[in-house]
Design a protein around this motif. Structure first.
Motif, PDB file in Angstrom:
ATOM      1  N   GLU A 123       0.855  -1.184   0.000  1.00  0.00           N
ATOM      2  CA  GLU A 123       0.000   0.000   0.000  1.00  0.00           C
ATOM      3  C   GLU A 123       0.896   1.240   0.000  1.00  0.00           C
ATOM      4  N   VAL A 124       0.414   2.305  -0.630  1.00  0.00           N
ATOM      5  CA  VAL A 124       1.145   3.567  -0.613  1.00  0.00           C
ATOM      6  C   VAL A 124       0.372   4.559   0.248  1.00  0.00           C
ATOM      7  N   ILE A 125       1.061   5.177   1.182  1.00  0.00           N
ATOM      8  CA  ILE A 125       0.415   6.136   2.087  1.00  0.00           C
ATOM      9  C   ILE A 125       1.232   7.422   2.090  1.00  0.00           C
ATOM     10  N   ILE A 126       0.538   8.551   2.027  1.00  0.00           N
ATOM     11  CA  ILE A 126       1.217   9.848   2.060  1.00  0.00           C
ATOM     12  C   ILE A 126       0.761  10.605   3.301  1.00  0.00           C
ATOM     13  N   GLY A 127       1.697  11.218   3.979  1.00  0.00           N
ATOM     14  CA  GLY A 127       1.348  11.994   5.164  1.00  0.00           C
ATOM     15  C   GLY A 127       2.511  12.843   5.623  1.00  0.00           C
ATOM     16  N   LYS A 128       2.258  13.602   6.676  1.00  0.00           N
ATOM     17  CA  LYS A 128       3.334  14.401   7.262  1.00  0.00           C
ATOM     18  C   LYS A 128       4.400  13.450   7.815  1.00  0.00           C
ATOM     19  N   PHE A 129       5.631  13.923   7.863  1.00  0.00           N
ATOM     20  CA  PHE A 129       6.737  13.070   8.298  1.00  0.00           C
ATOM     21  C   PHE A 129       6.390  12.271   9.557  1.00  0.00           C
ATOM     22  N   ALA A 130       5.952  12.992  10.589  1.00  0.00           N
ATOM     23  CA  ALA A 130       5.748  12.341  11.884  1.00  0.00           C
ATOM     24  C   ALA A 130       4.588  11.350  11.866  1.00  0.00           C
ATOM     25  N   ASP A 131       3.691  11.499  10.898  1.00  0.00           N
ATOM     26  CA  ASP A 131       2.527  10.603  10.845  1.00  0.00           C
ATOM     27  C   ASP A 131       2.842   9.268  10.171  1.00  0.00           C
ATOM     28  N   VAL A 132       3.787   9.279   9.265  1.00  0.00           N
ATOM     29  CA  VAL A 132       4.034   8.047   8.508  1.00  0.00           C
ATOM     30  C   VAL A 132       5.450   7.492   8.650  1.00  0.00           C
ATOM     31  N   LEU A 133       6.321   8.235   9.324  1.00  0.00           N
ATOM     32  CA  LEU A 133       7.698   7.753   9.495  1.00  0.00           C
ATOM     33  C   LEU A 133       8.013   7.596  10.974  1.00  0.00           C
ATOM     34  N   THR A 134       8.802   6.608  11.295  1.00  0.00           N
ATOM     35  CA  THR A 134       9.263   6.477  12.678  1.00  0.00           C
ATOM     36  C   THR A 134      10.378   7.506  12.904  1.00  0.00           C
ATOM     37  N   PRO A 135      10.621   7.887  14.148  1.00  0.00           N
ATOM     38  CA  PRO A 135      11.721   8.828  14.424  1.00  0.00           C
ATOM     39  C   PRO A 135      13.059   8.319  13.883  1.00  0.00           C
ATOM     40  N   ASP A 136      13.273   7.011  13.969  1.00  0.00           N
ATOM     41  CA  ASP A 136      14.523   6.442  13.444  1.00  0.00           C
ATOM     42  C   ASP A 136      14.663   6.692  11.948  1.00  0.00           C
ATOM     43  N   LEU A 137      13.564   6.515  11.260  1.00  0.00           N
ATOM     44  CA  LEU A 137      13.594   6.667   9.809  1.00  0.00           C
ATOM     45  C   LEU A 137      13.779   8.142   9.435  1.00  0.00           C
ATOM     46  N   ILE A 138      13.137   9.026  10.181  1.00  0.00           N
ATOM     47  CA  ILE A 138      13.322  10.463   9.939  1.00  0.00           C
ATOM     48  C   ILE A 138      14.805  10.818  10.115  1.00  0.00           C
ATOM     49  N   ALA A 139      15.409  10.269  11.172  1.00  0.00           N
ATOM     50  CA  ALA A 139      16.830  10.554  11.422  1.00  0.00           C
ATOM     51  C   ALA A 139      17.695  10.023  10.278  1.00  0.00           C
ATOM     52  N   ALA A 140      17.387   8.821   9.810  1.00  0.00           N
ATOM     53  CA  ALA A 140      18.181   8.229   8.729  1.00  0.00           C
ATOM     54  C   ALA A 140      18.017   9.028   7.438  1.00  0.00           C
ATOM     55  N   LEU A 141      16.790   9.477   7.171  1.00  0.00           N
ATOM     56  CA  LEU A 141      16.546  10.260   5.955  1.00  0.00           C
ATOM     57  C   LEU A 141      17.220  11.634   6.044  1.00  0.00           C
ATOM     58  N   ARG A 142      17.266  12.157   7.257  1.00  0.00           N
ATOM     59  CA  ARG A 142      17.966  13.433   7.464  1.00  0.00           C
ATOM     60  C   ARG A 142      19.476  13.238   7.235  1.00  0.00           C
ATOM     61  N   PHE A 143      19.977  12.125   7.772  1.00  0.00           N
ATOM     62  CA  PHE A 143      21.397  11.803   7.618  1.00  0.00           C
ATOM     63  C   PHE A 143      21.775  11.690   6.144  1.00  0.00           C
ATOM     64  N   LYS A 144      20.874  11.112   5.350  1.00  0.00           N
ATOM     65  CA  LYS A 144      21.152  10.929   3.926  1.00  0.00           C
ATOM     66  C   LYS A 144      20.717  12.134   3.086  1.00  0.00           C
ATOM     67  N   SER A 145      20.304  13.206   3.783  1.00  0.00           N
ATOM     68  CA  SER A 145      19.918  14.468   3.123  1.00  0.00           C
ATOM     69  C   SER A 145      18.652  14.378   2.265  1.00  0.00           C
ATOM     70  N   TYR A 146      17.839  13.375   2.502  1.00  0.00           N
ATOM     71  CA  TYR A 146      16.524  13.385   1.861  1.00  0.00           C
ATOM     72  C   TYR A 146      15.650  14.441   2.538  1.00  0.00           C
ATOM     73  N   ILE A 147      15.852  14.603   3.836  1.00  0.00           N
ATOM     74  CA  ILE A 147      15.138  15.609   4.609  1.00  0.00           C
ATOM     75  C   ILE A 147      16.139  16.692   5.018  1.00  0.00           C
ATOM     76  N   GLY A 148      15.705  17.927   4.895  1.00  0.00           N
ATOM     77  CA  GLY A 148      16.564  19.017   5.358  1.00  0.00           C
ATOM     78  C   GLY A 148      17.304  19.726   4.256  1.00  0.00           C
ATOM     79  N   ARG A 149      16.990  19.379   3.009  1.00  0.00           N
ATOM     80  CA  ARG A 149      17.669  20.071   1.906  1.00  0.00           C
ATOM     81  C   ARG A 149      17.064  21.441   1.666  1.00  0.00           C
ATOM     82  N   THR A 150      15.741  21.534   1.941  1.00  0.00           N
ATOM     83  CA  THR A 150      15.044  22.799   1.682  1.00  0.00           C
ATOM     84  C   THR A 150      15.298  23.766   2.843  1.00  0.00           C
ATOM     85  N   PRO A 151      15.824  24.964   2.551  1.00  0.00           N
ATOM     86  CA  PRO A 151      16.095  25.903   3.643  1.00  0.00           C
ATOM     87  C   PRO A 151      14.813  26.326   4.366  1.00  0.00           C
TER      88      PRO A 151
END
Lengths: 151, 161
Positions: A123-151
């Protein structure tokens, strides 16, 4: 409607039904996350994100209740982290990010396919970061610069 | 010798540790069969992503088609034709999972299920638990002129012949 019910005629075996489910979900995933609309062009596969995250990374789907299994991050290769599902059998396989909007699209393994014994559904689900991602995953995506590129 | 006080103290310590450990974390192995299913699903996602990318590219006509758009669900899977183009791509007589065509209909891209091909290539005597990993269901995207990569039935139903 089940993904496979859209795609296939008569599945030859559970593996083919699982594959067909994946094809349809991959199509939907791409359709809903166009680059022109601000989505990342590449798919972040959670098993690869796990390589760069030290310690355990929780990729169970956060909307679930009950225990969530984790997987260990491996740095510099090794066995991919694999223990990744919640009590309902769901886990996040892939993520795309719309950084400017703060949205994530997650492709989840949603558990057994009720229409095809032995097959797995997605299934594909779209939502705000905190609604669909675990904190661990948010951290990993931030580490890989998927999150945080936009000023 | 452990006294009753020691046992109570140890029990309290265990309880404390339990409270300090986030309850959502419970590391454990993923069952191998589920792991395999997830891998198969990811293979499908990869192909689905590619076919949609091709369909929505400037030269695509914007739509991914599926067998059920044209055939009934109780029919046997529609297969790729036995053509030279498909032979070269090792993709003849394989179940079609999805396809897209270019604007004007001069090119087609097809997602095929290659599990059957693996089954065919790995004869039973070659498959042993020691040296061969059981083949996973997988897909690939082939391309060519519609008349080369798509069967007559699909070409007819799409008005391409």
């Amino acid at each position: 409607m089940k993904p496979e019910a859209v795609v296939l005629q008569k599945p030859m075996d559970p593996a083919q039904a699982t594959l067909a489910n994946g094809v349809y979900c991959g199509d939907v995933f791409k359709r809903l996350t166009r680059f022109d609309d601000g989505w990342s062009s590449s798919i972040a596969w959670t098993n690869y994100l796990g390589y760069d995250t030290p310690g355990e990374m929780d990729v169970g789907f956060p909307g679930g209740s009950g225990r969530i299994l984790t997987r260990s991050g491996k740095s510099g290769g090794g066995v991919p982290p694999k223990d990744n599902f919640d009590a309902l059998g769901r886990s996040i396989l892939a993520v795309k990010i719309n950084d400017a909007q703060g949205w994530a699209a997650v492709l989840i393994d949603r558990g057994p396919d009720d229409d095809n014994p032995g097959a797995q559904d997605c299934e594909v689900i779209i939502g705000k970061f905190a609604d669909v991602l675990t904190p661990d995953l948010i951290a990993a995506l931030r580490f890989k610069s998927y999150i945080g590129r936009t000023p | 010798m452990t006294t009753p006080e020691d046992r109570i103290r140890q029990q309290r310590l265990r309880l404390l540790r339990g409270l300090q450990t986030p309850r959502v974390y419970d590391p454990g192995p993923l069952p191998p069969d589920l792991l395999q299913k997830q891998e198969i699903m990811a293979n499908g996602v990869y192909c689905g992503n590619i076919i949609q990318s091709l369909a929505e590219a400037p030269h695509g006509d914007g739509k991914v088609r599926y067998p059920l758009d044209y055939f009934d669900e109780d029919e046997d899977p529609i297969l790729t034709p036995d053509t030279e183009a498909n032979h070269k791509q090792d993709a003849d007589n394989l179940p079609i999972l999805a396809w897209a065509i270019s604007r004007g209909g001069w090119e087609a891209w097809v997602v095929v299920d290659i599990l059957e091909r693996h089954k065919f290539k790995l004869s039973p005597e070659l498959i042993t638990a020691q040296d061969v990993t059981p083949p996973l269901a997988n897909c690939k995207v082939i391309s060519g002129r519609p008349s080369d990569v798509l069967p007559q039935e699909i070409l007819e139903k799409m008005g391409l012949i």
